[in-house]
Design a protein around this motif. Sequence first.
Motif, mmCIF file in Angstrom:
data_model
loop_
_atom_site.group_PDB
_atom_site.id
_atom_site.type_symbol
_atom_site.label_atom_id
_atom_site.label_comp_id
_atom_site.label_asym_id
_atom_site.label_seq_id
_atom_site.Cartn_x
_atom_site.Cartn_y
_atom_site.Cartn_z
ATOM 1 N N PRO A 61 3.699 2.414 -3.401
ATOM 2 C CA PRO A 61 3.478 1.048 -2.374
ATOM 3 C C PRO A 61 3.635 1.933 -0.925
ATOM 4 N N GLY A 62 2.916 0.932 -0.098
ATOM 5 C CA GLY A 62 2.958 1.429 1.335
ATOM 6 C C GLY A 62 3.880 0.603 2.284
ATOM 7 N N ARG A 63 4.109 0.724 3.483
ATOM 8 C CA ARG A 63 5.057 0.047 4.367
ATOM 9 C C ARG A 63 4.527 -1.369 4.544
ATOM 10 N N GLY A 70 7.802 -6.284 -1.852
ATOM 11 C CA GLY A 70 8.255 -6.167 -3.208
ATOM 12 C C GLY A 70 7.082 -6.094 -4.059
ATOM 13 N N ILE A 71 6.183 -6.779 -3.771
ATOM 14 C CA ILE A 71 5.366 -7.176 -4.767
ATOM 15 C C ILE A 71 4.183 -6.113 -4.656
ATOM 16 N N PRO A 72 3.444 -5.365 -5.445
ATOM 17 C CA PRO A 72 2.435 -4.444 -5.440
ATOM 18 C C PRO A 72 1.212 -5.113 -4.759
ATOM 19 N N PHE A 73 0.561 -4.346 -3.834
ATOM 20 C CA PHE A 73 -0.674 -4.694 -3.307
ATOM 21 C C PHE A 73 -0.693 -6.026 -2.642
ATOM 22 N N THR A 74 0.518 -6.557 -2.370
ATOM 23 C CA THR A 74 0.519 -7.974 -1.757
ATOM 24 C C THR A 74 1.422 -7.883 -0.487
ATOM 25 N N ASP A 75 0.514 -8.007 0.571
ATOM 26 C CA ASP A 75 1.242 -8.099 1.958
ATOM 27 C C ASP A 75 1.761 -9.630 2.429
ATOM 28 N N GLY A 126 7.663 3.480 -2.812
ATOM 29 C CA GLY A 126 6.964 4.161 -1.789
ATOM 30 C C GLY A 126 7.672 5.263 -0.907
ATOM 31 N N PHE A 127 6.946 6.042 -0.057
ATOM 32 C CA PHE A 127 7.652 6.983 0.827
ATOM 33 C C PHE A 127 7.021 7.064 2.284
ATOM 34 N N VAL A 128 7.738 7.407 3.065
ATOM 35 C CA VAL A 128 7.540 7.571 4.508
ATOM 36 C C VAL A 128 8.091 9.180 4.872
ATOM 37 N N LYS A 129 7.271 9.319 5.934
ATOM 38 C CA LYS A 129 7.634 10.708 6.721
ATOM 39 C C LYS A 129 7.372 10.705 7.851
ATOM 40 N N ASP A 130 8.062 10.838 9.154
ATOM 41 C CA ASP A 130 7.729 10.654 10.535
ATOM 42 C C ASP A 130 7.191 9.245 10.732
ATOM 43 N N GLY A 131 7.876 8.317 10.067
ATOM 44 C CA GLY A 131 7.334 7.088 10.337
ATOM 45 C C GLY A 131 5.969 6.395 9.632
ATOM 46 N N LYS A 132 5.314 7.231 8.884
ATOM 47 C CA LYS A 132 4.103 6.967 8.277
ATOM 48 C C LYS A 132 3.980 6.929 6.822
ATOM 49 N N ASN A 133 3.260 6.245 6.180
ATOM 50 C CA ASN A 133 3.117 6.263 4.549
ATOM 51 C C ASN A 133 2.824 7.560 4.133
ATOM 52 N N LEU A 134 3.377 7.880 3.019
ATOM 53 C CA LEU A 134 3.300 9.137 2.458
ATOM 54 C C LEU A 134 2.999 9.100 0.921
#
Length: 224
Positions: A61-63, A70-75, A126-134
């Motif tokens: 998942p992305g930010r 909480g729902i995949p691929f749903t902004d 999901g993951f972030v590093k330095d405020g960006k999606n990882l």
Amino acid sequence: MTYAENILKYYSNISIPQQLPEGVEVLYPFDDSEVSAILNTFYNKYFDDKQKRTFLIGINPGRFGGGSTGIPFTDPIRLKEELDIENSFDPKPELSSRFIYQMINAIGGPEVFYKNFYFTSVSPLGFVKDGKNLNYYDIPALQEALEGYIVEEMKKQLEFGAKDIAFSLGMGKNIAYLKKLNARHKLFKEIVPLPHPRWIMQYRLKRLDEFVQEYTTKLTRTID
């Protein structure tokens, strides 16, 4: 238990991966009361049955999508406009979500789609590093640290009811990793690659209709 009940139980007890590389943070939206309410509304609406589904497996998942709602691929935008679920999240669009809901509507809309398909990811968090999606494969040490976690979480989800054929949303590193994982752990009979939605929207937007058709053709073959 229904599919919805299994999913909601899973997300209410989802494990958080440990011993990650320095600076890597986990996106964990499930302790938010609004996310919990939205999950209940969404899954009870579209997954209130015991029918097996075809798994569509993203990266993680992305930010602005699943890492937020909480729902995949749903902004948040698609959550309101496509699923009629009101929310107070920051209405930032996610490219992948835009493509996914155009494809869902081409197949027949959310009710038809979610009756037959289940979105997950190689890593359900999901993951972030330095405020960006990882992505899980961006750092070799992260991918290595996650393998046991990834297999364990996928096996838990397979118990919901999965068809033998799954799809990888990603034709490069994601499908390569999934095929290696599948060879070792026999999760699915076959995993078929599809172009990643973000790649389509970012680099092949002029061919959008062509890719929607590719998804539609391949996915509808799995509908009974």
